[in-house]
Design a protein around this motif. Structure first.
Motif, short mmCIF file in Angstrom:
data_model
loop_
_atom_site.label_atom_id
_atom_site.label_comp_id
_atom_site.label_asym_id
_atom_site.label_seq_id
_atom_site.Cartn_x
_atom_site.Cartn_y
_atom_site.Cartn_z
N ALA A 36 0.84 -1.20 0.00
CA ALA A 36 0.00 0.00 0.00
C ALA A 36 0.88 1.25 0.00
O ALA A 36 1.89 1.30 0.70
N GLY A 37 0.49 2.21 -0.82
CA GLY A 37 1.27 3.42 -0.98
C GLY A 37 2.26 3.37 -2.13
O GLY A 37 2.84 4.39 -2.50
N GLY A 38 2.46 2.19 -2.66
CA GLY A 38 3.41 2.01 -3.74
C GLY A 38 2.82 2.34 -5.10
O GLY A 38 1.68 2.81 -5.22
N SER A 39 3.62 2.08 -6.14
CA SER A 39 3.23 2.40 -7.50
C SER A 39 3.46 1.22 -8.43
O SER A 39 4.34 0.39 -8.19
N LEU A 40 2.66 1.17 -9.47
CA LEU A 40 2.84 0.22 -10.56
C LEU A 40 2.47 0.91 -11.85
O LEU A 40 1.65 1.84 -11.86
N ARG A 41 3.07 0.45 -12.93
CA ARG A 41 2.72 0.97 -14.25
C ARG A 41 2.30 -0.19 -15.13
O ARG A 41 3.07 -1.13 -15.35
N LEU B 94 -15.02 0.44 -15.22
CA LEU B 94 -14.13 1.29 -15.99
C LEU B 94 -13.26 2.10 -15.04
O LEU B 94 -13.76 2.74 -14.12
N VAL B 95 -11.96 2.07 -15.28
CA VAL B 95 -11.01 2.81 -14.46
C VAL B 95 -10.64 4.12 -15.12
O VAL B 95 -10.68 5.19 -14.50
N ALA B 96 -10.26 4.05 -16.39
CA ALA B 96 -9.83 5.25 -17.11
C ALA B 96 -9.95 5.02 -18.60
O ALA B 96 -9.89 3.87 -19.06
N PHE C 272 -4.20 7.76 -10.37
CA PHE C 272 -3.88 7.04 -11.60
C PHE C 272 -3.83 8.02 -12.77
O PHE C 272 -4.59 8.99 -12.81
N THR C 273 -2.97 7.71 -13.73
CA THR C 273 -2.87 8.51 -14.95
C THR C 273 -2.82 7.59 -16.16
O THR C 273 -1.98 6.69 -16.21
N ILE C 274 -3.72 7.82 -17.10
CA ILE C 274 -3.72 7.05 -18.34
C ILE C 274 -3.02 7.87 -19.42
O ILE C 274 -3.15 9.09 -19.49
N MET D 282 -0.11 3.97 -11.86
CA MET D 282 -0.91 3.87 -10.64
C MET D 282 -0.03 4.21 -9.44
O MET D 282 0.94 3.51 -9.16
N ASN D 283 -0.37 5.29 -8.78
CA ASN D 283 0.38 5.74 -7.60
C ASN D 283 -0.51 5.66 -6.36
O ASN D 283 -1.73 5.56 -6.47
N SER D 284 0.12 5.74 -5.21
CA SER D 284 -0.61 5.72 -3.93
C SER D 284 -1.62 4.58 -3.90
O SER D 284 -2.80 4.76 -3.54
#
Length: 115
Positions: free
Chosen positions: A14-19, A47-49, A67-69, A82-84
């Motif tokens: 938790a708190g980590g990031s993945l791409r 739907l997420v993004a 999250f940023t697409i 995907m952050n935090s």
């Protein structure tokens, strides 16, 4: 026909990031919208993004600001940064694209967030 291959899932605290990345092949010139969905156990796929060919984005309220697409039309890829991450983000994540004819799905990649 369009083929989609996702990559980048895994286990993170938790708190980590993945791409996550999704590469499209085949009839890529017909692709308009590119999207990421997720499905947690016992829940409906959501739907997420999403991102248009021109770069307009839309996000689910649950992940806004985290999250940023993004997409690269030259490489026919769509990514989800995907952050935090939170335990409730644990799910199978699916890439999807829309053409003028139909929607195509990737095989999914698992994201597990430990508390």
């Amino acid at each position: 026909q369009v083929q989609l291959v996702e990559s980048g899932g895994g286990l993170v605290q938790a708190g980590g990031s993945l791409r996550l990345s999704c590469a499209a092949s085949g009839d890529v010139f017909s692709i308009n919208m590119m999207e990421w969905y997720r499905q947690a156990p016992g829940k409906q796929r959501e739907l997420v993004a999403q991102i248009t060919r021109g770069g307009t984005t839309n996000y689910a309220d649950s992940i806004k600001g985290r999250f940023t697409i993004s997409r690269d039309n030259a490489k026919n890829t769509v990514d989800l940064q995907m952050n935090s991450l939170k335990p409730e983000d644990t799910a199978a994540y699916y890439c999807a694209v829309w053409t003028t004819v139909r929607m195509y799905w990737g095989q999914g990649t698992q994201v597990t967030v430990s508390s």
